[in-house]
Enzyme design. Sequence first.
Site, mmCIF file in Angstrom:
data_model
loop_
_atom_site.group_PDB
_atom_site.id
_atom_site.type_symbol
_atom_site.label_atom_id
_atom_site.label_comp_id
_atom_site.label_asym_id
_atom_site.label_seq_id
_atom_site.Cartn_x
_atom_site.Cartn_y
_atom_site.Cartn_z
ATOM 1 N N LEU A 1 -14.210 6.794 -5.211
ATOM 2 C CA LEU A 1 -12.961 6.475 -5.129
ATOM 3 C C LEU A 1 -12.479 5.295 -5.902
ATOM 4 C CD1 LEU A 1 -10.413 6.929 -3.111
ATOM 5 C CD2 LEU A 1 -11.184 4.916 -2.025
ATOM 6 N N HIS B 1 -7.214 12.321 -2.215
ATOM 7 C CA HIS B 1 -6.781 10.990 -2.729
ATOM 8 C C HIS B 1 -6.554 11.344 -4.309
ATOM 9 C CE1 HIS B 1 -6.944 6.761 -3.715
ATOM 10 N NE2 HIS B 1 -6.953 6.529 -2.506
ATOM 11 N N GLU C 1 -6.624 2.941 -3.890
ATOM 12 C CA GLU C 1 -5.162 2.653 -3.952
ATOM 13 C C GLU C 1 -4.653 1.289 -3.925
ATOM 14 O OE1 GLU C 1 -3.047 5.327 -1.307
ATOM 15 O OE2 GLU C 1 -1.813 3.758 -0.635
ATOM 16 N N ARG D 1 -0.121 9.652 -0.600
ATOM 17 C CA ARG D 1 -1.450 10.370 -1.088
ATOM 18 C C ARG D 1 -1.166 12.042 -1.319
ATOM 19 N NH1 ARG D 1 -6.183 7.209 1.589
ATOM 20 N NH2 ARG D 1 -5.726 5.155 0.657
ATOM 21 N N PHE E 1 0.893 -1.274 -0.055
ATOM 22 C CA PHE E 1 -0.128 -0.062 0.088
ATOM 23 C C PHE E 1 1.045 1.254 -0.003
ATOM 24 C CE2 PHE E 1 -4.195 1.736 0.750
ATOM 25 C CZ PHE E 1 -5.031 0.512 0.323
ATOM 26 N N HIS F 1 -11.041 13.303 0.568
ATOM 27 C CA HIS F 1 -11.079 11.908 1.002
ATOM 28 C C HIS F 1 -11.013 11.679 2.495
ATOM 29 C CE1 HIS F 1 -11.025 7.636 0.673
ATOM 30 N NE2 HIS F 1 -9.645 7.547 1.193
ATOM 31 N N ARG G 1 -2.266 10.988 6.306
ATOM 32 C CA ARG G 1 -2.725 9.705 6.685
ATOM 33 C C ARG G 1 -1.868 8.621 5.586
ATOM 34 N NH1 ARG G 1 -6.870 5.706 5.589
ATOM 35 N NH2 ARG G 1 -7.543 7.193 4.042
ATOM 36 N N GLN H 1 -6.882 15.510 3.478
ATOM 37 C CA GLN H 1 -6.458 14.520 2.570
ATOM 38 C C GLN H 1 -6.841 14.508 1.311
ATOM 39 O OE1 GLN H 1 -5.989 9.835 3.010
ATOM 40 N NE2 GLN H 1 -3.753 10.635 2.998
HETATM 41 C C1 LIG Z 1 -14.393 5.827 -0.359
HETATM 42 C C2 LIG Z 1 -13.451 5.458 1.030
HETATM 43 C C3 LIG Z 1 -12.327 4.354 1.003
HETATM 44 C C4 LIG Z 1 -11.486 4.364 2.081
HETATM 45 N N1 LIG Z 1 -10.762 3.318 2.061
HETATM 46 C C5 LIG Z 1 -9.980 3.081 3.180
HETATM 47 C C6 LIG Z 1 -9.155 2.116 3.230
HETATM 48 O O1 LIG Z 1 -8.973 1.254 2.273
HETATM 49 N N2 LIG Z 1 -8.426 1.963 4.392
HETATM 50 C C7 LIG Z 1 -8.429 2.446 5.341
HETATM 51 O O2 LIG Z 1 -7.937 2.348 6.413
HETATM 52 N N3 LIG Z 1 -9.296 3.562 5.440
HETATM 53 C C8 LIG Z 1 -10.045 4.015 4.346
HETATM 54 N N4 LIG Z 1 -11.059 4.988 4.379
HETATM 55 C C9 LIG Z 1 -11.023 5.837 5.545
HETATM 56 C C10 LIG Z 1 -11.985 4.998 6.683
HETATM 57 O O3 LIG Z 1 -13.078 4.113 5.901
HETATM 58 C C11 LIG Z 1 -12.861 5.894 7.598
HETATM 59 O O4 LIG Z 1 -11.753 6.849 8.013
HETATM 60 C C12 LIG Z 1 -13.363 5.205 8.711
HETATM 61 O O5 LIG Z 1 -14.092 4.278 8.159
HETATM 62 C C13 LIG Z 1 -14.370 6.044 9.533
HETATM 63 O O6 LIG Z 1 -14.947 5.311 10.437
HETATM 64 P P1 LIG Z 1 -15.600 6.001 11.572
HETATM 65 O O7 LIG Z 1 -16.129 4.903 12.347
HETATM 66 O O8 LIG Z 1 -14.726 7.019 12.480
HETATM 67 O O9 LIG Z 1 -16.971 6.628 11.128
HETATM 68 P P2 LIG Z 1 -18.204 6.111 10.040
HETATM 69 O O10 LIG Z 1 -17.908 5.050 9.656
HETATM 70 O O11 LIG Z 1 -18.034 7.479 8.970
HETATM 71 O O12 LIG Z 1 -19.208 6.289 11.147
HETATM 72 C C14 LIG Z 1 -19.790 7.473 11.559
HETATM 73 C C15 LIG Z 1 -21.098 7.168 12.284
HETATM 74 O O13 LIG Z 1 -21.430 8.381 13.099
HETATM 75 C C16 LIG Z 1 -23.063 8.556 12.870
HETATM 76 N N5 LIG Z 1 -23.130 9.936 13.027
HETATM 77 C C17 LIG Z 1 -22.479 11.143 12.433
HETATM 78 N N6 LIG Z 1 -23.110 12.188 13.142
HETATM 79 C C18 LIG Z 1 -24.115 11.732 13.932
HETATM 80 C C19 LIG Z 1 -24.884 12.642 14.553
HETATM 81 N N7 LIG Z 1 -24.921 13.945 14.628
HETATM 82 N N8 LIG Z 1 -25.776 11.792 15.362
HETATM 83 C C20 LIG Z 1 -25.778 10.593 15.324
HETATM 84 N N9 LIG Z 1 -25.043 9.866 14.774
HETATM 85 C C21 LIG Z 1 -24.148 10.411 13.911
HETATM 86 C C22 LIG Z 1 -23.202 8.060 11.550
HETATM 87 O O14 LIG Z 1 -24.666 7.663 11.372
HETATM 88 C C23 LIG Z 1 -22.249 6.848 11.533
HETATM 89 O O15 LIG Z 1 -22.712 5.695 12.204
HETATM 90 C C24 LIG Z 1 -11.706 5.120 3.126
HETATM 91 C C25 LIG Z 1 -12.779 6.072 3.150
HETATM 92 C C26 LIG Z 1 -13.246 6.363 2.148
HETATM 93 C C27 LIG Z 1 -14.353 7.583 2.241
#
Ligand SMILES: Cc1cc2nc3c(=O)[nH]c(=O)nc-3n(C[C@H](O)[C@H](O)[C@H](O)COP(=O)(O)OP(=O)(O)OC[C@H]3O[C@@H](n4cnc5c(N)ncnc54)[C@H](O)[C@@H]3O)c2cc1C
Lengths: 577, 133, 113, 259
Positions: A239, A229, A242, A282, A113, A350, A385, A227
């Site tokens: 997306l 991407h 990568e 990135r 990666f 991203h 990141r 960031q």
């Molecule tokens: C397209 C894409 C591909 C990616 N690929 C990778 C990868 O290959 N490898 C890697 O390591 N990372 C990757 N990332 C980054 C990674 O996926 C994210 O940083 C990570 O999943 C974030 O997880 P989280 O649990 O913090 O938030 P999320 O999964 O975004 O969850 C947020 C939660 O908060 C809740 N929420 C938000 N606001 C409120 C509110 N006001 N009231 C109640 N609930 C709320 C939402 O409902 C949701 O359940 C990628 C990101 C994207 C966008």
Amino acid sequence: MIDVLIVGGGGAGLRAAIAVAETDPSLKVAVVSKVYPMRSHTVSAEGGAAAVIGLGDTLDEHCYDTVSGGDWLCDQDAVEAFVAEAPEELIQLEHWGCPWSRESDGRVAVRPFGGMKKMRTWYAADKTGFHLLHTLFQTTLKYQDVIRYDEWYVTKLVVDDGRVHGVVAVEIRTGRIETIPARTVILATGGCGKVFPFTTNAAIKTGDGMALAYRAGAPLKDMEFVQYHPTGLPFTGILITEAARAEGGWLINKDGYRYLQDYDLGTPTPTPKLRSMELGPRDRLSQAFVHEQHKGRTVDTPYGPVVYLDLRHLGERKIDSRIPFVRELCRSYQNLDPATDLIPVRPVVHYMMGGVHTDIDGATPIAGLYAAGETACVSINGANRLGSNSLPEILVFGRRAGIAAAAFATSHREAEAAAVHSQGEDERRRLERAREGSRHGERIADLREQMQHTLEGAAGIYRTGDVLTKAVDTLADLRERAEEARVEDNSTTFNTELINLQELHTMLEVAQTIVACALNRQESRGAHQRTDYSARDDDAYLAHSLVHRAPDGTPSVGLLPVTITRWPPGERVYGRD
Amino acid sequence: MTAGDRATAYRPRRDPLWFARTRTYTLFVLRELTSVFVAWSIVFLLMLVDAVLGGSLERFADLAARPWMIAVNVVALAATVFHTITFLNLAPKATVVRLDGYRLPAWMIQGGNHSLWLAVSAVIAFFVLRGFR
Amino acid sequence: MKRTLEPYLWLLFSGGGVVAALVLPVLVLLFGVLMPLGVLDWPAAGHLQGLLGNVLVRLALLVVVVLCLFHAAHRIRHTSEELLGIARFDLVIAILCYGAAITGGIYAAVLMF
Amino acid sequence: MTDTSEAVRQAAGTRTIRVEVSRYRPGEDTEPVLQGYDVPLMTDWAVLDGLNYIKDQLDGSLSYRWSCRMGVCGSCGMTVNGEPRLTCGTFLTEYGDGPVRIEPLKGFPVIRDLVVDIDDFLGKLSSVRPWLIREGEELPLTTEYAQTPEQLEAYKQYSMCINCLLCYSACPVYVLDPDFLGPAAIALAQRYNLDSRDMGDRFDVLNLDEAVWGCTFVGECTRVCPKHVDPAEAIQRYKLTAALRSVLPWSKGSKGSKR
Ligand SMILES: Cc1cc2nc3c(=O)[nH]c(=O)nc-3n(C[C@H](O)[C@H](O)[C@H](O)COP(=O)(O)OP(=O)(O)OC[C@H]3O[C@@H](n4cnc5c(N)ncnc54)[C@H](O)[C@@H]3O)c2cc1C
Ligand code: SF4
Ligand code: F3S
Ligand code: FES
């Protein structure tokens, strides 16, 4: 009274919930989420999750890659904890049933990666986040005592006397506004990509948790580090992972030339070389794109300039076995087949490196308030990141925050505070007023769009003092206008317009901190590149930006030293051995 | 969530013509209705058996040659053939065969089923028409 | 654990489906279409009696009859319920359908043995 | 994600398409009514982009769910011209001159406009114990359970379900009888049943009149599934497993076929 209330049902939130349930089954845990947990944006992550599992790899190397990838803005104690615990977390996921891709002997497979010196990225084809989230969600179903508030939107943290007491939330389905008292709150609300117009992020990524904490008096950290991407599909911003480059894809400009060799990222080789060319970090790849554009070597399309990602030489078999989702996405959304066609791509917003300031247990300066996942800034990502560090991050720090919150809730068993009622009532009145609606003001979408373009112009891949200064005024103006925005829907049932308005407010709040931090940092580092201060300046800025909300609602930025343990700042070297 | 909140949801009424809404639904219903002709075929066969054992084959042949009988049996033939094709094609769904860890493709199983159908039909025809001469 | 008869009914239904698929089209083709149309001659009564004289043939025929009737009963039960939306009368419908199949089977057995 | 309004500006003066959207506002409407809007017919626009255009520019009161806009979060399922579809993966141009009729997913109570109540599914999902069940000693968190690519292949397809519920909407059995456990929940039960690491037994919840035996193999679930999960196959396979187990009580059915 809830012991641990988790805002967010994504990877970080669910991991925290399980950690609490396993630590002490007698504690009352609740997960509040504005969408059903399995809809959270973790579901979109494609490429993989990094953790050292032998094969001649060491924890130190993962640390070094992370620290240098983050341009030495990472807190190294946090990085060390992260790297040490990541393998256990990914194996835990395996024990819960995650369908990791495998070697023929049955061991978990890894792939290279960007920015990583060793192959250490675990993957589940190219739907890693999807499998990870569904595994976690289905596993939480086992813990029947975890209370779920699905499709509830949190609008406020109740904080009194430096201590959190619960949240105020709207049940979207009924419009009921309720105060939920809690001993501790963990924010796991994900990122804020929607502050920008062109992003890989889902509609729900509006930075709510950051704004909630910030309004409640907790500082945000390193908000200028956004960031880009390098490979998003034009128009949709979908997306292209990568992993496509890790499996051997090339980035070429309009002349078919692998242009990364012109930007100190190494020399082209037919097969991928770690920490080199297409497997550089990135920030550097996205910056190279801008230079290509200035040299006139990109291709113009109705949706802006693009370069091409070339996967044709990988062949259909490899594409189908390693990155089938890439093919699916290209076919359905771009009407092309990567096995035979070039994929047009351009840099796309991203990921947010910054977020709510926490220590390595996810604790914020407000007692009882924790944060984890993309919404938090534990400072393992620094100024940039590395791909595949975020999924293990949400697991490691989701769990840590869960355990820390459980401990806090166990030792602080006070009764409900008076503030819960009074603050809850105030917030209810505010929301009810908002729901009464107004036929005048401007449309939410128009204001949102102006904010997004302001941010893209001022806080994009390259930034300048003047533009940032102007953006400060534009955003202040937009905030005032947003107070008067038009709301046509005054129904109590599933009123998404009311939610969109709250999200506009949180995004504006977050946007202001991004611009303020970017203006304050007069150097270039990682994802923050200032054309008026193009060098890294360790003497003045080897420090985090820490931004508080001043009483008048404007951001006030200060600096906080970086924790260095074993890796003194050095030069970031890619593609040179 | 209280019962009152739920009550505001709109519950669509049953669509009595659901099977006419899409072509695939209609095909499904046709497939299921072949069973009526399966039953008919059995009735017809039992009538034949009764005639053979009771020594009244002639009368049965007369009955079978009536135009409406022939019409019914032509439809029954179409229905049973339709039944055969759909049934044998769907069989691999329930029986996933794995060799060496990899799944035998559906068309192989289907091909096998259809060959078996032809073979059985040939054997039956053989015995009916000239066996035990 | 709740007991259910469905697995047994389903096995009979599936077995019937296979048998019906393999043997019915050719029988209907011969006796219902080609012979009545005169394309083929009716075999001599003796020939058919000879066939039925074999106990194995009679047994096989009985199996075909019973399975096919079960197959039909099962499908008719479900289809009528779905088509007409009368699933709440399932018990009655089931008794009618399978009852008819059983009666048919007994009739066939009496006839042939 | 999609920068809708910029695209709109660029396309000013292009063709439009008539979009008829089902509206149901509890308290105001006693049953859903269609409301028509004209939306720019952009070649790149999914049906969802059309809805976003309506919400952003024409009528802020329209309610629907969406999030990822890349066919993986499973929240944007609706009935488009009578067919259950993911609106983020269905393009306006497929409907040429229009009109396009957008209604909520059939088979579920409608909360508002295009939003349906799916809590019933979540309850059913929990009921099949969709998690890995182990017995005896756990391995320490330093070692993974070995699983060969072939063993992974055995259940992989069933793990691709995004819970979009298009299959429920398409299944006439579910639409007639909401007690039916339904395609996705059974497919997900099979996802664990066929996982070489799982030791659980889901016979008690699957071998029921309203579980696998409720399915009459209409097969629509498989036809509409955007992720090629093939729930119809999952169900028929379990029928065989359950039937064999019923007649041969000593055979451990699903478990036996795993290894
Ligand atoms: C397209 C894409 C591909 C990616 N690929 C990778 C990868 O290959 N490898 C890697 O390591 N990372 C990757 N990332 C980054 C990674 O996926 C994210 O940083 C990570 O999943 C974030 O997880 P989280 O649990 O913090 O938030 P999320 O999964 O975004 O969850 C947020 C939660 O908060 C809740 N929420 C938000 N606001 C409120 C509110 N006001 N009231 C109640 N609930 C709320 C939402 O409902 C949701 O359940 C990628 C990101 C994207 C966008
Ligand atoms: S099985 Fe397919 S159609 Fe059904 S919920 Fe899962 S992904 Fe959607
Ligand atoms: S459509 Fe329904 S009846 Fe069975 S095969 Fe699919 S669940
Ligand atoms: S918006 Fe996520 S599946 Fe369509």
